[in-house]
Design a protein around this motif. Sequence first.
Motif, short mmCIF file in Angstrom:
data_model
loop_
_atom_site.label_atom_id
_atom_site.label_comp_id
_atom_site.label_asym_id
_atom_site.label_seq_id
_atom_site.Cartn_x
_atom_site.Cartn_y
_atom_site.Cartn_z
N ASP A 1 0.78 -1.42 0.10
CA ASP A 1 -0.02 -0.09 -0.05
C ASP A 1 0.73 1.32 -0.03
O ASP A 1 0.45 2.53 -0.14
CB ASP A 1 -0.91 0.12 1.35
CG ASP A 1 -2.14 -1.05 1.13
OD1 ASP A 1 -2.44 -1.55 -0.22
OD2 ASP A 1 -2.97 -1.12 1.92
N TRP A 2 2.07 1.12 0.52
CA TRP A 2 2.90 2.27 0.65
C TRP A 2 3.67 2.74 -0.89
O TRP A 2 3.74 3.61 -1.54
CB TRP A 2 3.92 2.26 1.66
CG TRP A 2 4.87 3.44 1.76
CD1 TRP A 2 6.18 3.49 1.34
CD2 TRP A 2 4.51 4.79 1.99
NE1 TRP A 2 6.64 4.86 1.44
CE2 TRP A 2 5.53 5.65 1.93
CE3 TRP A 2 3.00 5.46 2.43
CZ2 TRP A 2 5.56 6.90 2.27
CZ3 TRP A 2 3.18 6.80 2.71
CH2 TRP A 2 4.43 7.49 2.65
N CYS A 3 4.42 1.50 -1.26
CA CYS A 3 5.46 1.47 -2.32
C CYS A 3 5.17 1.08 -3.66
O CYS A 3 5.84 1.06 -4.63
CB CYS A 3 7.02 1.12 -1.99
SG CYS A 3 6.82 -0.70 -1.63
N PRO B 1 2.92 -12.45 0.79
CA PRO B 1 2.48 -12.08 2.08
C PRO B 1 2.98 -13.56 2.97
O PRO B 1 2.86 -14.40 2.66
CB PRO B 1 0.90 -12.08 2.12
CG PRO B 1 0.68 -12.62 0.79
CD PRO B 1 1.85 -12.58 -0.13
N ARG B 2 2.97 -13.09 4.31
CA ARG B 2 3.27 -14.30 5.24
C ARG B 2 2.03 -14.94 5.46
O ARG B 2 1.00 -14.70 5.16
CB ARG B 2 3.54 -13.43 6.54
CG ARG B 2 2.52 -12.85 7.23
CD ARG B 2 2.89 -12.14 8.64
NE ARG B 2 1.78 -11.51 9.24
CZ ARG B 2 1.27 -10.26 8.73
NH1 ARG B 2 2.03 -9.40 7.94
NH2 ARG B 2 0.17 -9.73 9.39
N ASN B 3 2.36 -16.33 5.89
CA ASN B 3 1.21 -17.23 6.03
C ASN B 3 0.81 -17.46 7.72
O ASN B 3 0.67 -18.67 7.99
CB ASN B 3 1.37 -18.56 5.23
CG ASN B 3 1.54 -18.27 3.91
OD1 ASN B 3 0.71 -17.66 3.55
ND2 ASN B 3 2.47 -19.02 3.32
N THR B 4 1.28 -16.50 8.50
CA THR B 4 1.23 -16.90 10.01
C THR B 4 -0.18 -16.60 10.54
O THR B 4 -0.25 -16.47 11.69
CB THR B 4 2.30 -16.18 10.55
OG1 THR B 4 2.30 -14.90 10.49
CG2 THR B 4 3.59 -16.75 10.26
N GLY B 5 -1.02 -16.25 9.78
CA GLY B 5 -2.25 -15.71 10.25
C GLY B 5 -2.39 -14.13 10.67
O GLY B 5 -1.52 -13.33 10.28
N HIS C 1 -3.99 -10.39 10.56
CA HIS C 1 -4.64 -9.65 9.71
C HIS C 1 -3.98 -9.60 8.35
O HIS C 1 -2.58 -10.03 8.14
CB HIS C 1 -4.36 -8.08 10.18
CG HIS C 1 -5.26 -7.57 11.42
ND1 HIS C 1 -6.67 -7.37 11.23
CD2 HIS C 1 -5.05 -7.39 12.80
CE1 HIS C 1 -7.04 -7.06 12.53
NE2 HIS C 1 -6.03 -7.19 13.01
N PRO C 2 -4.69 -9.29 7.33
CA PRO C 2 -3.86 -9.58 5.98
C PRO C 2 -2.83 -8.52 5.85
O PRO C 2 -3.08 -7.44 6.12
CB PRO C 2 -5.10 -9.18 4.90
CG PRO C 2 -6.35 -9.25 5.71
CD PRO C 2 -5.97 -9.00 7.07
#
Length: 92
Positions: free
Chosen positions: A11-13, A19-23, A25-26
């Motif tokens: 969302d910034w750059c 993305p990580r898969n550890t649970g 928030h997205p």
Amino acid sequence: MDLTAALRTCDWCSHHFLPRNTGGHPQRFCTPVCRRLWKAKLAKRRKQQRRLAVLIKTSPEPRRSYFIEYRRLVQEAIDVLESQQHPSRVLS
């Protein structure tokens, strides 16, 4: 599994990341640095809004001065954003 389908955009750059898969928030940002920069931008905006609110509440001048001050603050915010996007302009 197709990795390109799992990629997200920061969302910034606007860079793509996996993305990580550890649970939880997205994930919205590719790195903690991008997250901190985004939060700093929000904090600056809130500070400007509070500053404007105080000026509006305490100013004895006519209402026209509120619009002029608001316009000045908006232009100041635009100048800050432009200087962040084009750092070479600041140095020259």
